[in-house]
Motif scaffolding. Structure first.
Motif, PDB file in Angstrom:
ATOM      1  N   GLY A  91       0.774  -1.236   0.000  1.00 55.13           N
ATOM      2  CA  GLY A  91       0.000   0.000   0.000  1.00 55.13           C
ATOM      3  C   GLY A  91       0.802   1.281   0.000  1.00 55.13           C
ATOM      4  N   LEU A  92       2.104   1.200  -0.299  1.00 55.50           N
ATOM      5  CA  LEU A  92       2.916   2.399  -0.439  1.00 55.50           C
ATOM      6  C   LEU A  92       3.215   2.659  -1.913  1.00 55.50           C
ATOM      7  CD1 LEU A  92       5.561   2.020   2.430  1.00 55.50           C
ATOM      8  CD2 LEU A  92       3.523   3.485   2.406  1.00 55.50           C
ATOM      9  N   HIS A  93       3.309   3.918  -2.279  1.00 54.32           N
ATOM     10  CA  HIS A  93       3.609   4.258  -3.672  1.00 54.32           C
ATOM     11  C   HIS A  93       4.945   3.668  -4.102  1.00 54.32           C
ATOM     12  CE1 HIS A  93       3.308   6.648  -7.354  1.00 54.32           C
ATOM     13  NE2 HIS A  93       4.596   6.932  -7.193  1.00 54.32           N
ATOM     14  N   TRP A  94       5.933   3.713  -3.204  1.00 59.94           N
ATOM     15  CA  TRP A  94       7.234   3.093  -3.464  1.00 59.94           C
ATOM     16  C   TRP A  94       7.429   1.969  -2.448  1.00 59.94           C
ATOM     17  CZ3 TRP A  94       6.967   8.581  -3.610  1.00 59.94           C
ATOM     18  CH2 TRP A  94       7.148   9.126  -4.878  1.00 59.94           C
ATOM     19  N   PRO A  95       7.289   0.711  -2.863  1.00 57.20           N
ATOM     20  CA  PRO A  95       7.405  -0.417  -1.922  1.00 57.20           C
ATOM     21  C   PRO A  95       8.783  -0.486  -1.277  1.00 57.20           C
ATOM     22  CG  PRO A  95       6.389  -1.092  -3.994  1.00 57.20           C
ATOM     23  CD  PRO A  95       6.921   0.282  -4.219  1.00 57.20           C
ATOM     24  N   LEU A  96       8.809  -1.055  -0.086  1.00 55.68           N
ATOM     25  CA  LEU A  96      10.060  -1.200   0.657  1.00 55.68           C
ATOM     26  C   LEU A  96      10.776  -2.505   0.359  1.00 55.68           C
ATOM     27  CD1 LEU A  96       8.807  -0.046   4.195  1.00 55.68           C
ATOM     28  CD2 LEU A  96       9.633   1.379   2.299  1.00 55.68           C
ATOM     29  N   ASP A  97      10.066  -3.464  -0.200  1.00 55.66           N
ATOM     30  CA  ASP A  97      10.612  -4.801  -0.420  1.00 55.66           C
ATOM     31  C   ASP A  97      11.879  -4.751  -1.273  1.00 55.66           C
ATOM     32  OD1 ASP A  97       7.660  -4.681  -0.144  1.00 55.66           O
ATOM     33  OD2 ASP A  97       7.846  -6.845   0.026  1.00 55.66           O
ATOM     34  N   GLY A  98      12.887  -5.497  -0.835  1.00 51.50           N
ATOM     35  CA  GLY A  98      14.113  -5.633  -1.606  1.00 51.50           C
ATOM     36  C   GLY A  98      15.117  -4.526  -1.390  1.00 51.50           C
ATOM     37  N   LEU A  99      14.792  -3.529  -0.564  1.00 51.73           N
ATOM     38  CA  LEU A  99      15.706  -2.419  -0.314  1.00 51.73           C
ATOM     39  C   LEU A  99      16.449  -2.634   0.998  1.00 51.73           C
ATOM     40  CD1 LEU A  99      13.411   0.593  -1.317  1.00 51.73           C
ATOM     41  CD2 LEU A  99      15.161  -0.542  -2.720  1.00 51.73           C
ATOM     42  N   ALA A 100      17.687  -2.209   1.034  1.00 54.91           N
ATOM     43  CA  ALA A 100      18.499  -2.273   2.252  1.00 54.91           C
ATOM     44  C   ALA A 100      18.685  -0.857   2.769  1.00 54.91           C
ATOM     45  CB  ALA A 100      19.848  -2.921   1.952  1.00 54.91           C
ATOM     46  N   PHE A 101      18.146  -0.584   3.963  1.00 57.24           N
ATOM     47  CA  PHE A 101      18.175   0.755   4.522  1.00 57.24           C
ATOM     48  C   PHE A 101      19.313   0.888   5.537  1.00 57.24           C
ATOM     49  CE2 PHE A 101      13.741  -0.186   3.436  1.00 57.24           C
ATOM     50  CZ  PHE A 101      13.484   0.857   2.552  1.00 57.24           C
ATOM     51  N   ALA A 102      19.873   2.086   5.634  1.00 56.75           N
ATOM     52  CA  ALA A 102      20.930   2.378   6.593  1.00 56.75           C
ATOM     53  C   ALA A 102      20.962   3.885   6.822  1.00 56.75           C
ATOM     54  CB  ALA A 102      22.286   1.890   6.083  1.00 56.75           C
ATOM     55  N   PRO A 103      21.406   4.331   8.014  1.00 55.46           N
ATOM     56  CA  PRO A 103      21.450   5.767   8.281  1.00 55.46           C
ATOM     57  C   PRO A 103      22.321   6.541   7.302  1.00 55.46           C
ATOM     58  CG  PRO A 103      21.717   4.527  10.315  1.00 55.46           C
ATOM     59  CD  PRO A 103      21.793   3.536   9.190  1.00 55.46           C
ATOM     60  N   ASP A 104      23.383   5.890   6.814  1.00 53.60           N
ATOM     61  CA  ASP A 104      24.258   6.566   5.857  1.00 53.60           C
ATOM     62  C   ASP A 104      24.035   6.057   4.435  1.00 53.60           C
ATOM     63  OD1 ASP A 104      25.240   4.028   6.211  1.00 53.60           O
ATOM     64  OD2 ASP A 104      27.346   4.618   6.425  1.00 53.60           O
ATOM     65  N   GLY A 105      22.872   5.447   4.210  1.00 48.47           N
ATOM     66  CA  GLY A 105      22.554   4.921   2.880  1.00 48.47           C
ATOM     67  C   GLY A 105      21.111   5.184   2.505  1.00 48.47           C
ATOM     68  N   GLN A 106      20.430   4.153   2.039  1.00 47.85           N
ATOM     69  CA  GLN A 106      19.051   4.267   1.584  1.00 47.85           C
ATOM     70  C   GLN A 106      18.108   4.612   2.733  1.00 47.85           C
ATOM     71  OE1 GLN A 106      17.668   3.381  -1.786  1.00 47.85           O
ATOM     72  NE2 GLN A 106      15.944   4.487  -0.882  1.00 47.85           N
ATOM     73  N   SER A 107      17.243   5.609   2.524  1.00 45.08           N
ATOM     74  CA  SER A 107      16.151   5.891   3.455  1.00 45.08           C
ATOM     75  C   SER A 107      14.843   5.846   2.663  1.00 45.08           C
ATOM     76  CB  SER A 107      16.331   7.249   4.141  1.00 45.08           C
ATOM     77  OG  SER A 107      16.235   8.308   3.210  1.00 45.08           O
ATOM     78  N   ALA A 108      13.741   6.137   3.326  1.00 47.69           N
ATOM     79  CA  ALA A 108      12.435   6.030   2.657  1.00 47.69           C
ATOM     80  C   ALA A 108      11.526   7.184   3.085  1.00 47.69           C
ATOM     81  CB  ALA A 108      11.788   4.680   2.969  1.00 47.69           C
ATOM     82  N   THR A 109      12.074   8.380   3.086  1.00 49.66           N
ATOM     83  CA  THR A 109      11.266   9.543   3.426  1.00 49.66           C
ATOM     84  C   THR A 109      10.429   9.974   2.222  1.00 49.66           C
ATOM     85  OG1 THR A 109      13.092  11.014   2.852  1.00 49.66           O
ATOM     86  CG2 THR A 109      12.913  10.345   5.151  1.00 49.66           C
ATOM     87  N   SER A 110       9.376  10.727   2.505  1.00 50.05           N
ATOM     88  CA  SER A 110       8.508  11.306   1.473  1.00 50.05           C
ATOM     89  C   SER A 110       7.848  10.259   0.584  1.00 50.05           C
ATOM     90  CB  SER A 110       9.294  12.307   0.614  1.00 50.05           C
ATOM     91  OG  SER A 110       9.767  13.368   1.415  1.00 50.05           O
ATOM     92  N   ASN A 111       7.566   9.088   1.148  1.00 49.65           N
ATOM     93  CA  ASN A 111       6.723   8.112   0.464  1.00 49.65           C
ATOM     94  C   ASN A 111       5.279   8.543   0.686  1.00 49.65           C
ATOM     95  OD1 ASN A 111       5.868   5.696  -0.812  1.00 49.65           O
ATOM     96  ND2 ASN A 111       7.538   4.537   0.142  1.00 49.65           N
ATOM     97  N   ARG A 112       4.340   7.813   0.121  1.00 48.16           N
ATOM     98  CA  ARG A 112       2.942   8.168   0.361  1.00 48.16           C
ATOM     99  C   ARG A 112       2.050   6.934   0.280  1.00 48.16           C
ATOM    100  NH1 ARG A 112       3.930  10.601  -4.788  1.00 48.16           N
ATOM    101  NH2 ARG A 112       2.686   9.678  -6.476  1.00 48.16           N
ATOM    102  N   ALA A 113       0.949   7.006   0.998  1.00 49.11           N
ATOM    103  CA  ALA A 113       0.023   5.880   1.078  1.00 49.11           C
ATOM    104  C   ALA A 113      -0.891   5.838  -0.128  1.00 49.11           C
ATOM    105  CB  ALA A 113      -0.811   5.989   2.351  1.00 49.11           C
ATOM    106  N   LEU A 114      -1.241   4.601  -0.528  1.00 44.61           N
ATOM    107  CA  LEU A 114      -2.238   4.402  -1.575  1.00 44.61           C
ATOM    108  C   LEU A 114      -3.617   4.150  -0.967  1.00 44.61           C
ATOM    109  CD1 LEU A 114      -0.172   2.069  -3.939  1.00 44.61           C
ATOM    110  CD2 LEU A 114      -0.442   4.558  -4.075  1.00 44.61           C
ATOM    111  N   GLY A 115      -3.648   3.918   0.341  1.00 46.86           N
ATOM    112  CA  GLY A 115      -4.884   3.583   1.056  1.00 46.86           C
ATOM    113  C   GLY A 115      -4.497   2.743   2.255  1.00 46.86           C
ATOM    114  N   HIS A 116      -4.935   1.497   2.296  1.00 46.62           N
ATOM    115  CA  HIS A 116      -4.521   0.599   3.379  1.00 46.62           C
ATOM    116  C   HIS A 116      -3.032   0.313   3.250  1.00 46.62           C
ATOM    117  CE1 HIS A 116      -5.009  -2.439   6.492  1.00 46.62           C
ATOM    118  NE2 HIS A 116      -4.221  -3.210   5.766  1.00 46.62           N
ATOM    119  N   VAL A 117      -2.317   0.454   4.358  1.00 45.45           N
ATOM    120  CA  VAL A 117      -0.861   0.312   4.362  1.00 45.45           C
ATOM    121  C   VAL A 117      -0.453  -0.771   5.349  1.00 45.45           C
ATOM    122  CG1 VAL A 117       1.303   1.454   5.010  1.00 45.45           C
ATOM    123  CG2 VAL A 117      -0.389   2.687   3.655  1.00 45.45           C
TER     124      VAL A 117
END
Length: 222
Positions: A165-191
């Motif tokens: 239910g996110l415009h940009w899915p999180l699946d398959g991404l590796a997040f880190a404080p000094d790497g990939q983040s996921a700010t400014s995403n948006r909901a499609l409805g149920h999340v």
């Protein structure tokens, strides 16, 4: 570390940063037990509320406020190796802590709050700011949001996650404080958001607080 406050009700924790009486009242409508972090006791009294407990090193507790609070409600923690937010959160056992007076002041204080949330994942805390709310995302959170609602996630450590239910899915991404983040995403409805470790901060607009609180009742803890 033994708890000073044990309650089956949610707790409103008032910090020493800028906070309006109506913000305290709004938090208390969801979390009726009031605890103050050090100088936050002054804001609580000014809003007409006597804290059940005041916890901190008391370096910012006004003498007049100190005198106005019964001695058995004052819990002085002298050590200087932790912040007042950490001192409080570590000593409160409750289903949820709504923290106000922590997100509208100094930036270094807010970063320290985020640090504590990641270090104490078993203490479910929701920090309420003037425009946004922030919490450490639980293992699985499902909630209904209006399409287009901003959804931001920021990693406090290396972490992966799943989502629906996110415009940009999180699946398959590796997040880190000094790497990939996921700010400014948006909901499609149920999340649905499911981080694989207690390392992902979730930020939503303040208008999303009611459905978020409903969703947290069914969300597992770490």
């Amino acid at each position: 570390m033994s708890a000073l406050i044990r309650t089956q009700s949610a707790v409103t924790l008032v910090g020493g940063g800028p906070v309006a009486p109506e913000e305290i009242a709004a938090a208390l409508s969801h979390a009726p037990v009031l605890v103050a972090a050090d100088g936050g006791a002054g804001a609580a009294l000014e809003a007409g509320h006597m804290p059940l407990a005041v916890i901190g090193d008391f370096d910012s507790l006004d003498a007049g406020v100190h005198a106005a609070i019964p001695a058995d409600r004052l819990h002085h923690v002298a050590e200087q190796d932790s912040t007042d937010f950490h001192k409080c959160l570590a000593r409160i056992e409750a289903p949820l802590v709504l923290a106000v007076g922590f997100a509208a002041g100094r930036m270094d204080h807010l970063l320290a709050v985020f640090n504590v949330m990641a270090r104490l994942p078993k203490r479910r805390a929701l920090v309420i700011g003037p425009e946004d709310v922030c919490l450490l995302a639980p293992p699985r959170l499902a909630l209904d949001l209006d399409p287009g609602t901003p959804v931001s996630l920021f990693p406090m450590g290396r972490v992966t996650a799943e989502s629906r239910g996110l415009h940009w899915p999180l699946d398959g991404l590796a997040f880190a404080p000094d790497g990939q983040s996921a700010t400014s995403n948006r909901a499609l409805g149920h999340v649905m958001i499911a981080p694989h470790a207690p390392k992902l901060l979730l930020m939503l607009p303040l208008t999303a607080l009611p459905p978020l609180l409903d969703a947290l009742e069914d969300a597992p803890g770490w």
